[in-house]
Design an enzyme around this catalytic site. Structure first.
Site, PDB file in Angstrom:
ATOM      1  N   ARG A 119       0.846  -1.071  -0.107  1.00  0.00           N
ATOM      2  CA  ARG A 119       0.049  -0.057   0.160  1.00  0.00           C
ATOM      3  C   ARG A 119       0.788   1.228   0.004  1.00  0.00           C
ATOM      4  O   ARG A 119       0.384   2.354  -0.210  1.00  0.00           O
ATOM      5  CB  ARG A 119      -0.907  -0.137   1.141  1.00  0.00           C
ATOM      6  N   LYS A 167     -16.882 -14.283   2.946  1.00  0.00           N
ATOM      7  CA  LYS A 167     -18.064 -13.171   3.478  1.00  0.00           C
ATOM      8  C   LYS A 167     -18.957 -13.190   2.296  1.00  0.00           C
ATOM      9  O   LYS A 167     -19.203 -12.526   1.394  1.00  0.00           O
ATOM     10  CB  LYS A 167     -17.088 -11.981   2.974  1.00  0.00           C
ATOM     11  N   GLY A 196     -13.111  -3.983  -0.277  1.00  0.00           N
ATOM     12  CA  GLY A 196     -14.664  -3.557   0.015  1.00  0.00           C
ATOM     13  C   GLY A 196     -14.938  -2.304  -1.045  1.00  0.00           C
ATOM     14  O   GLY A 196     -16.079  -2.591  -1.768  1.00  0.00           O
ATOM     15  N   GLY A 216      -7.907  -7.518  -0.914  1.00  0.00           N
ATOM     16  CA  GLY A 216      -7.670  -8.469   0.280  1.00  0.00           C
ATOM     17  C   GLY A 216      -7.006  -9.886   0.248  1.00  0.00           C
ATOM     18  O   GLY A 216      -5.655  -9.793  -0.125  1.00  0.00           O
TER      19      GLY A 216
END
Ligand code: AMP
Length: 403
Positions: A39, A201, A377, A354
């Site tokens: 990141r 999820k 997300g 993710g």
């Protein structure tokens, strides 16, 4: 439809104070060392551009979930150190992200200096999208740049409220790249478009599957997601992961896929285990024969062959979610085999953040993917067609400034 957003290179930032919202929410080990700096590296093009323009660079980020209080374990100090090493340049860490001391530190900056503000979430106002907190951040800068794609689906002060108080706003290069690749993979894909969805999820992703039934040519379902589908179809899934609240929706997805004529692939075999442990007893069984007291933790070899054939003709592949519990060696083969298949394909390959991103890096195949998104997300929200508040706020401000 994702429209073009003004970006940093469209703006005059020469010598100006530029507040750049980045996502430095990096994983840390228990000693506070950064275990993956992807990141940080992803926003280097934006920072380097601002350096070339001799801007005064003020970076703002959150780290972890400090619930509105100071938490030394979640200080951005390790990030300042790593960034400084990557840029080979001093990066000063501010004692806070707002307040008198920070304002003084910023007012003393010279062109080309870099200050990293302390964790935004040390203040409750950040997650509440508090207007006053947004204004205090805005007071530090002449220009605001949002380069935090992974946080763009959150309505926070540093992504939304802040834009009310800076006249000049735009997107950074990472944000621009994320939106461009998403658009290429999803809005105007070269077909066939094959979507691979795994992970666990399920309730978050079931709506994504519904939309993919409209957009994709083939839909591959693996991971814990697939077991929820078998449960919905009335098969024995033993002690496998299954999200009971979405069984009806899972059936609706199957019906929709049939109605739309898209090919939907479920596993034909599984690696099952007698317990959730790296040292569990394991065996491979067909999907109809999961023993009552066992759990399916990976896709089996026949499924890997089936899925790899399904992606062979793909021109675009969109992938989110691992095929099994790849964190344990015994259940990682299915995911790693899929990583290799996707990496070796001639398609445009977009991996949606993710855990899938972790699997691709662990398999050493990241260089062969066309694009790995930094946002899990936010990426799923884009597929769902949801507006990302961080982008909407930029567009609103840009439109207002132009009128
Ligand atoms: P997600 O965030 O939805 O992409 O889920 C990722 C997680 O799903 C990983 O931590 C995997 O270990 C987990 N997972 C994948 N397949 C299974 C499975 N068959 N049973 C339980 N967990 C799974």
């Amino acid at each position: 439809m994702i429209e073009r957003v003004t970006s940093i290179d469209d703006l005059d930032i020469k010598g100006k104070s530029v507040l750049i919202r980045v996502d430095f929410n990096v994983p840390l080990d228990d000693k506070g060392n950064i275990t993956d700096d992807t990141r940080i590296r992803s926003v280097l093009p934006t920072i380097n551009y601002a350096l070339d323009e001799n801007a005064k660079i003020i970076l703002a980020s959150h780290l972890g979930r400090p619930t509105g209080k100071n938490d030394t374990g979640l200080s951005l100090a390790p990030v300042a150190k790593r960034l400084s090493r990557l840029l080979e340049k001093e990066v000063r860490l501010a004692p806070d992200c707002i307040g008198t001391e920070v304002r003084k530190m910023v007012s003393e900056m010279n062109p080309g200096d870099i200050v990293l503000l302390e964790n935004l979430r040390f203040h409750r106002g950040e997650e509440k999208n508090d207007d006053g907190f947004g204004r205090k951040l805005a007071e530090l800068a002449d220009v605001y740049i949002n380069d935090a794609f992974a946080t763009a689906h959150r309505q926070h002060a540093s992504t939304v409220a802040v834009t009310n108080y800076v006249n000049t706003v735009g997107a950074g290069f990472l944000m621009k790249k994320e939106l461009t690749y998403f658009s290429r993979a999803f809005e105007n894909p070269v077909r066939p478009l094959v979507a691979i969805i795994g992970g666990k999820k399920v309730s978050d992703k079931i709506e994504v599957l519904t939309i993919l039934c409209e957009k994709a040519d083939k839909l591959i379902i693996g991971g814990g997601m697939a077991l929820t589908f078998f449960d919905a179809l009335g098969y024995e899934v033993g002690k496998s992961f299954s999200e009971k609240t979405v069984l009806t929706k899972a059936k609706e997805v199957l019906l929709k896929a049939r109605k739309k004529g898209i090919k939907l692939y479920l596993p034909v075999d599984f690696v099952v285990a007698d317990r959730f442990s790296p040292s569990a007893e394991t065996k491979v069984v067909p999907y109809q024969e999961i023993p009552k007291d066992w759990m399916a933790l990976d896709i089996g070899p026949a499924t890997v062959t089936l899925f790899s054939e399904a992606i062979q003709s793909a021109k675009t592949i969109l992938w989110n979610g691992p095929m099994g519990v790849f964190e344990m060696d015994a259940f990682s083969r299915g995911t790693f085999a899929m990583v290799r298949n996707v990496a070796d394909s001639y398609a445009l390959t977009i991996v949606g953040g993710g855990d899938t991103d972790v699997a691709v890096h662990r398999a050493g195949e990241f260089a062969k993917m066309s694009y790995i998104s930094t946002g899990g997300g936010a990426f799923l929200d884009l597929i769902k067609g949801n507006d990302l508040p961080g982008i909407t706020a930029l567009k609103r401000k840009i439109k207002k400034a132009a009128s």
